[in-house]
Scaffold this motif. Structure first.
Motif, mmCIF file in Angstrom:
data_model
loop_
_atom_site.group_PDB
_atom_site.id
_atom_site.type_symbol
_atom_site.label_atom_id
_atom_site.label_comp_id
_atom_site.label_asym_id
_atom_site.label_seq_id
_atom_site.Cartn_x
_atom_site.Cartn_y
_atom_site.Cartn_z
ATOM 1 N N VAL A 35 2.817 39.644 48.104
ATOM 2 C CA VAL A 35 2.824 41.190 47.676
ATOM 3 C C VAL A 35 1.865 41.257 46.202
ATOM 4 N N LEU A 36 1.081 42.264 46.285
ATOM 5 C CA LEU A 36 0.481 42.703 45.045
ATOM 6 C C LEU A 36 0.799 44.044 44.497
ATOM 7 N N ALA A 37 1.055 44.039 43.279
ATOM 8 C CA ALA A 37 1.589 45.428 42.450
ATOM 9 C C ALA A 37 0.022 45.839 42.072
ATOM 10 N N VAL A 38 -0.228 46.974 42.704
ATOM 11 C CA VAL A 38 -1.691 47.809 42.297
ATOM 12 C C VAL A 38 -1.237 49.120 41.229
ATOM 13 N N ARG A 39 -2.142 48.788 40.253
ATOM 14 C CA ARG A 39 -2.171 50.124 39.192
ATOM 15 C C ARG A 39 -3.278 51.042 39.841
ATOM 16 N N GLY A 40 -3.043 51.888 40.154
ATOM 17 C CA GLY A 40 -4.296 52.857 40.714
ATOM 18 C C GLY A 40 -4.368 53.154 42.195
ATOM 19 N N ASP A 41 -5.463 53.254 42.821
ATOM 20 C CA ASP A 41 -5.687 53.698 44.143
ATOM 21 C C ASP A 41 -5.531 52.499 45.095
ATOM 22 N N ILE A 42 -4.502 52.672 45.987
ATOM 23 C CA ILE A 42 -4.075 51.514 46.976
ATOM 24 C C ILE A 42 -5.351 51.379 47.785
ATOM 25 N N ALA A 43 -5.913 52.249 48.218
ATOM 26 C CA ALA A 43 -6.945 52.441 49.528
ATOM 27 C C ALA A 43 -7.896 51.517 48.712
ATOM 28 N N GLU A 44 -8.572 52.233 47.549
ATOM 29 C CA GLU A 44 -9.542 51.153 46.840
ATOM 30 C C GLU A 44 -9.508 49.784 46.753
ATOM 31 N N ALA A 45 -8.085 49.500 46.167
ATOM 32 C CA ALA A 45 -7.951 47.868 45.839
ATOM 33 C C ALA A 45 -7.701 47.298 47.341
ATOM 34 N N ALA A 46 -7.191 47.870 48.392
ATOM 35 C CA ALA A 46 -7.052 47.179 49.539
ATOM 36 C C ALA A 46 -8.645 46.830 50.204
ATOM 37 N N GLY A 47 -9.506 47.965 49.976
ATOM 38 C CA GLY A 47 -10.680 47.805 50.503
ATOM 39 C C GLY A 47 -11.666 46.700 49.706
ATOM 40 N N ARG A 48 -11.399 46.860 48.410
ATOM 41 C CA ARG A 48 -12.115 45.860 47.610
ATOM 42 C C ARG A 48 -11.689 44.332 47.927
ATOM 43 N N TRP A 49 -10.317 44.305 48.146
ATOM 44 C CA TRP A 49 -9.842 42.798 48.167
ATOM 45 C C TRP A 49 -10.157 42.313 49.670
ATOM 46 N N THR A 50 -10.297 43.504 50.693
ATOM 47 C CA THR A 50 -10.572 42.974 52.129
ATOM 48 C C THR A 50 -12.150 42.292 52.057
ATOM 49 N N ALA A 51 -12.831 43.237 51.390
ATOM 50 C CA ALA A 51 -14.301 42.591 51.348
ATOM 51 C C ALA A 51 -14.321 41.128 50.582
ATOM 52 N N TRP A 52 -13.642 40.985 49.783
ATOM 53 C CA TRP A 52 -13.577 39.724 49.024
ATOM 54 C C TRP A 52 -13.092 38.644 49.824
ATOM 55 N N ILE A 53 -11.968 38.771 50.320
ATOM 56 C CA ILE A 53 -11.606 37.889 51.154
ATOM 57 C C ILE A 53 -12.270 37.418 52.306
ATOM 58 N N TYR A 54 -13.424 38.471 53.073
ATOM 59 C CA TYR A 54 -14.015 38.049 53.925
ATOM 60 C C TYR A 54 -15.401 37.280 53.356
ATOM 61 N N ASP A 55 -15.682 37.653 52.241
ATOM 62 C CA ASP A 55 -16.733 36.736 51.525
ATOM 63 C C ASP A 55 -16.337 35.387 51.020
ATOM 64 N N GLU A 56 -15.055 35.511 50.530
ATOM 65 C CA GLU A 56 -14.655 34.034 49.901
ATOM 66 C C GLU A 56 -13.977 33.138 50.987
#
Length: 244
Positions: free
Chosen positions: A47-68
């Protein structure tokens, strides 16, 4: 398949990435890893605690997980409050269940929780499944199994018989205060519950076999209803017997 070392390295990289992300203000393990009951096959629940926009964080992390990690697929299990629960398949069959939670919703909702950083907030516990709904699903599935048999739809009948057994297992786990989700408590059920279930397994798609399996499943369901709600069982069991 993955090795425990491979899985642990993945967890370490996720933690390091979270610590470097200014929008992530909390990180916690859930599931068996958090309680020390995991084994060689356990997946990763974070579980990640997100400060700010959930959709933006989820999208950014999703792209990173695919790349990483060269992720192969992902899908959303659903939402809990404003949280997003995203499930990833990584190479080696590593499953990553990643919850993006607004900062106020970061906190334990059950015993399986281990905070690595951040401040957890008190959360209401996950509610148990509703017994009345489980019983409703049980008679619904029994009825539709019988209807499918009358229509000659063997595969659909098999679906409903198997689904009826699932409701029965969940009802028994609920009654005995065992984990109910995904049959996680099924292996802890006593023999007086599980032994009759062996006869509910479908051995072929012939009509006589499907009718036999349906009768066995309804019989086991009636027995569980008698334990879970005797008054309701007295009303439902005669009707269920009509379907055998």
């Amino acid at each position: 398949m993955f090795t425990p070392e491979h899985r642990d390295r993945t967890r370490a990289r996720l933690l390091a990435h979270a610590e470097a992300d200014a929008a992530i203000v909390g990180f916690a393990h859930t599931g068996s890893h958090a309680t020390g009951t995991g084994d060689r096959w356990s997946d990763t629940d974070i579980v990640l605690a997100v400060r700010g926009d959930i959709a933006e964080a989820a999208g950014r992390w999703t792209a990173w997980i695919y790349d990483e990690f060269d992720a192969r697929h992902h899908w959303d299990l659903g939402v809990s409050g404003a949280s997003v629960i995203r499930v990833f398949l990584l190479p080696g069959w590593v499953e990553l269940d990643l919850t993006f939670a607004p900062e106020p919703e970061f906190g334990a909702r059950g015993p399986a929780w281990q905070t690595l950083f951040g401040t957890p907030h008190e959360q209401p516990p996950f509610p148990p499944p509703d017994r009345n709904t489980l019983i409703g699903h049980a008679w619904h599935h029994a009825l539709h199994a019988r209807i499918c048999l009358e229509r000659g739809r063997s595969w659909q009948a098999a679906h409903w018989i198997n689904a009826l057994r699932d409701q029965l297992i969940t009802l028994a786990c609920l009654r005995l205060n065992l984990p109910t989700a995904y049959s996680k408590g099924a292996h802890l059920l006593p023999a007086e519950v599980t032994t009759p279930l062996e006869s509910t397994l479908i051995r072929s798609l012939t009509e006589p076999e499907l009718r036999r399996a349906l009768t066995a499943t309804i019989t086991a369901t009636a027995a569980e209803l008698d334990h879970s709600d005797p008054q309701l069982a007295a009303r439902l069991t005669p009707m269920l017997t009509e379907l055998t």
